[in-house]
Enzyme design. Sequence first.
Site, PDB file in Angstrom:
ATOM      1  CG  HIS A   1      -9.528   3.522  16.695  1.00 16.40           C
ATOM      2  ND1 HIS A   1      -8.612   3.509  15.673  1.00 16.40           N
ATOM      3  CD2 HIS A   1     -10.724   3.491  16.116  1.00 16.40           C
ATOM      4  CE1 HIS A   1      -9.260   3.451  14.516  1.00 16.40           C
ATOM      5  NE2 HIS A   1     -10.539   3.435  14.757  1.00 16.40           N
TER       6      HIS A   1
ATOM      7  CG  HIS B   1     -15.672   7.929   7.720  1.00 17.69           C
ATOM      8  ND1 HIS B   1     -14.414   8.262   8.149  1.00 17.69           N
ATOM      9  CD2 HIS B   1     -16.031   6.844   8.455  1.00 17.69           C
ATOM     10  CE1 HIS B   1     -14.029   7.410   9.098  1.00 17.69           C
ATOM     11  NE2 HIS B   1     -14.992   6.546   9.302  1.00 17.69           N
TER      12      HIS B   1
ATOM     13  CG  ASP C   1     -16.325   2.573   9.019  1.00 14.69           C
ATOM     14  OD1 ASP C   1     -17.306   1.838   8.754  1.00 14.69           O
ATOM     15  OD2 ASP C   1     -16.381   3.512   9.822  1.00 14.69           O
TER      16      ASP C   1
ATOM     17  N   GLY D   1     -14.681  -3.903   6.516  1.00 17.33           N
ATOM     18  CA  GLY D   1     -13.703  -3.488   7.526  1.00 17.33           C
ATOM     19  C   GLY D   1     -13.605  -4.492   8.664  1.00 17.33           C
TER      20      GLY D   1
ATOM     21  CG  ASP E   1     -13.170   5.983  13.225  1.00 17.12           C
ATOM     22  OD1 ASP E   1     -13.608   5.962  12.062  1.00 17.12           O
ATOM     23  OD2 ASP E   1     -13.520   5.174  14.099  1.00 17.12           O
TER      24      ASP E   1
ATOM     25  NE  ARG F   1       1.235   6.060   5.423  1.00 18.96           N
ATOM     26  CZ  ARG F   1       0.307   5.142   5.652  1.00 18.96           C
ATOM     27  NH1 ARG F   1      -0.786   5.119   4.959  1.00 18.96           N
ATOM     28  NH2 ARG F   1       0.483   4.213   6.569  1.00 18.96           N
TER      29      ARG F   1
ATOM     30  NE  ARG G   1       2.731   2.341   1.549  1.00 18.82           N
ATOM     31  CZ  ARG G   1       1.798   2.254   2.490  1.00 18.82           C
ATOM     32  NH1 ARG G   1       1.521   3.291   3.240  1.00 18.82           N
ATOM     33  NH2 ARG G   1       1.167   1.135   2.704  1.00 18.82           N
TER      34      ARG G   1
ATOM     35  CB  THR H   1       9.956   5.485   6.967  1.00 21.77           C
ATOM     36  OG1 THR H   1       9.075   4.738   7.816  1.00 21.77           O
ATOM     37  CG2 THR H   1      11.255   5.744   7.702  1.00 21.77           C
TER      38      THR H   1
HETATM   39 FE   LIG Z   1     -15.007   4.878  10.823  1.00 22.22          FE
END
Ligand SMILES: [Fe+2]
Length: 566
Positions: A15, A132, A151, A182, A332, A415, A495, A526
Amino acid sequence: MMPETPVLGLSCWYHDAAAALVSGGRVIAAAQEERFDRRKGSPGFPIHAIDYCLREAGISAADLAAVAFYEKPYAKLERILLSHLRAWPRSCSTFVDTVSACLGDRLILPLVLQRELGFSGEVAFLRHHQSHAASAFFASPFDEAAVLTIDGVGEWATTTMGTGRGADLSFLEELHFPDSLGLLYTAVTTWLGFEALHGEGKVMALADFGEPSFLESFHEMVAVRDDGSLAVDPSWFPFLEGGRMYGPRFVKAFGPAREPGSEITDLHRDMAASLQRFLEEAILQMVRRLHEITGLRRLCLAGGVGLNITATSRIPDETPFSELFIQPAAGDAGGALGSALQVWHAITGAQRCWSMDHARLGPAFGRPAMERALRLAGLRPKTLEGEDLLQQTAERVARGLVVGWFQGRMEFGPRALGSRSILADPRNPRMMDILNERVKHREPFRPYGVSVLEEALPECFEPSRPSPFMLQVARPLPSVRERIPAVVHANGTTRLQSLNAAVDGIYYDLVRCFGDLTGLPMVLNTSFNDRNEPIVCSPEDAVRCYVGTEMDALVMGPFLVEKNAS
Ligand SMILES: [Fe+2]
């Protein structure tokens, strides 16, 4: 070999596919495929992202020193085959689907690269968690740091603890499938009626509205040891049986899964709160263990669980780690960037010369492209320059308008940080509802973030640590809290993204201008997209989103268009 030694990093076929290009030790470009093919979380071979990265670097595939892939496909296949065989015959119902998802192009990547790019050079396969870890440490400003990755699962690892020094990473301890924080979070996310791999952030938001009354039950389901390791009880979560996330025992205890879109009850809110609290405690235990075995005070973090900012925001105050760098593309997609950096250092042996102080690694578009997109949609823009553009935009936000803001290079990671953002006035108590109803069409319990000038943090928030990637929650001080109802969440936190004058350019200037106008140096920020749509990439995407929603104005480069201008 070219002196810059360009390396292309890829993550795909699960993904959130992405490509990243490293040259001369720097990340020249990085982007997720979803932004180009407009399919949220697009998993396929990221041909558009690759084309963009090569174009940005001004090279062709033939110039690449190597391609780095973010995981080891055969090791992953081994894990899936073995875990299904161990659980046979219970696993037979999911065997074909799960195994076939691991076959195909991923096992013949060199042939795919030859076919798609004409590339026949070296291909390096890294461990998923090494990608990662590299995405966090090599992008951090630290010469030396502890490194934690968490993860769902890579090949076998679900969590790793290690250290980074200079251009070297080493791994000290790891947890393996099926013991995974995860996967636990994703399992309960699906039981709560949200989509795996997309709904976890919604569960984190929902947790603010519940009580952690089932925390004890979570400790029964998953044992957390003093050394930070976990043991998931398979009678609750039969991950080994492939495909099934939670078992009959879970359903017997908590009832059937919530139907997507159906009513959210106290049970769901309390389950989300309990899961969230459990995750926070487990992460803090892991972090304390990592300090114990490294003695270090700086921490780098990546892996999808790193995006749970309610949990990670507790680290600096509740553990010995006083400084924290989280890779903004912690999921990922960031593996593309990490694997490219790791392989670049392995090939060149050179020291680090780059750190990630902003996420603007995606494509930018020139004025002609913007103007063409606006005119093709029948819009007649005003052209504004310099302070005039800032003034007019800030004045519209202060008047309560919802403004699409499209400037410069697109952000890498989940983000929007002021390049592809929708901006609004945080002072407006109705702004959350306005955004939800007219533009974003998302669940009413999901909060909005705020972008603040860095120098204003101490007088507005506690803690007041800089947060350039919106990866920190903080409490507004009493003098500010009443003034920003649109961005204060149910639990009293916000946040926040901090903006630095030297790094954030025109977006910093705009928020400064809004501050001059209103006395409040912050705007609601946003992502620029509608529900279930990736963040906009091109001027055409931005115009389509502007026209298709009830956004009031669009500021793209120097161009301003607005609805109901009167
Ligand atoms: Fe991962």
